[in-house]
Motif scaffolding. Sequence first.
Motif, PDB file in Angstrom:
ATOM      1  N   PHE A 123      -8.189 -11.290 -10.768  1.00 18.85           N
ATOM      2  CA  PHE A 123      -7.550 -11.792  -9.557  1.00 18.85           C
ATOM      3  C   PHE A 123      -7.367 -10.719  -8.498  1.00 18.85           C
ATOM      4  O   PHE A 123      -7.106 -11.043  -7.335  1.00 18.85           O
ATOM      5  N   SER A 134      -8.271 -11.589  -4.777  1.00 20.14           N
ATOM      6  CA  SER A 134      -7.331 -11.350  -3.676  1.00 20.14           C
ATOM      7  C   SER A 134      -8.037 -10.715  -2.492  1.00 20.14           C
ATOM      8  O   SER A 134      -7.811 -11.098  -1.336  1.00 20.14           O
ATOM      9  N   SER A 135      -8.880  -9.744  -2.769  1.00 17.02           N
ATOM     10  CA  SER A 135      -9.583  -9.075  -1.665  1.00 17.02           C
ATOM     11  C   SER A 135     -10.563 -10.014  -0.980  1.00 17.02           C
ATOM     12  O   SER A 135     -10.776  -9.922   0.233  1.00 17.02           O
ATOM     13  N   SER A 154      -2.686  -9.617   3.522  1.00 16.28           N
ATOM     14  CA  SER A 154      -2.946  -8.264   3.000  1.00 16.28           C
ATOM     15  C   SER A 154      -1.655  -7.591   2.575  1.00 16.28           C
ATOM     16  O   SER A 154      -1.586  -6.935   1.528  1.00 16.28           O
ATOM     17  N   PHE A 213      -0.429  -9.090  -0.723  1.00 17.14           N
ATOM     18  CA  PHE A 213      -1.173  -8.599  -1.886  1.00 17.14           C
ATOM     19  C   PHE A 213      -0.867  -7.132  -2.170  1.00 17.14           C
ATOM     20  O   PHE A 213      -0.849  -6.722  -3.331  1.00 17.14           O
ATOM     21  N   TRP A 226       0.464  -6.288  -5.874  1.00 17.29           N
ATOM     22  CA  TRP A 226      -0.274  -5.420  -6.796  1.00 17.29           C
ATOM     23  C   TRP A 226       0.422  -4.069  -6.974  1.00 17.29           C
ATOM     24  O   TRP A 226       0.284  -3.436  -8.024  1.00 17.29           O
TER      25      TRP A 226
END
Length: 202
Positions: A2, A6-7, A167, A170, A174
């Motif tokens: 994932f 996500s990117s 962005s 995320f 992360w």
Amino acid sequence: LFMKASSMILIGADDIIAVMVTEHPSNTEESSIELGKVYAFQGLGNLLGPILFNIFFIDGNRPSTLQVACIVGFAVTIIGWYGIANISSFQAYCIFIFIRSMGSSTIYWNSTLLLQNLASTEILGRILSYDKALASFFEACAAYVAGELEDNNFGRHEISTLCTGASLFFLIFWSTYHLFGKGAARKEYRDDNLNSISNDAK
């Protein structure tokens, strides 16, 4: 799996915005030239991003550094999308699309290397196939949403601002994942070398 997906959410809007920025209804030749320049800057960012991160962030014996590089890649992506949302010239757009591409390509390649390092050889083929399928699916979904937004009179600023916010989300997600010792941040992946990891996976 994932992390790369996500990117790809952040990449999906790229082509939509590129066409918006370079569209000149009265001069299709100029539109084509500018679109070619955009893709050239994207390609250059995709090339240099992983190389520079490999030099400055990554230790081949410590998979945790691959995960850190991906997280820093999200931070670089924020800079790129924020710039794209707020610039007014085509030259500045090319610079920020270059920055955005550096961040996204770093996440793309290093997340793949994470899977190759941490997945056992018995399931690696299936894992990489899931990885590719998820990445393509999320990129397509993001492109579809960006296209729908454009059709509903959202401009470059609005769509790019949404990408900036995604962005940032995320990056926080992360970073938290890494700080709590998940994925490659686990102690054995910080301290052991790749050979030991490979033996543990077997």
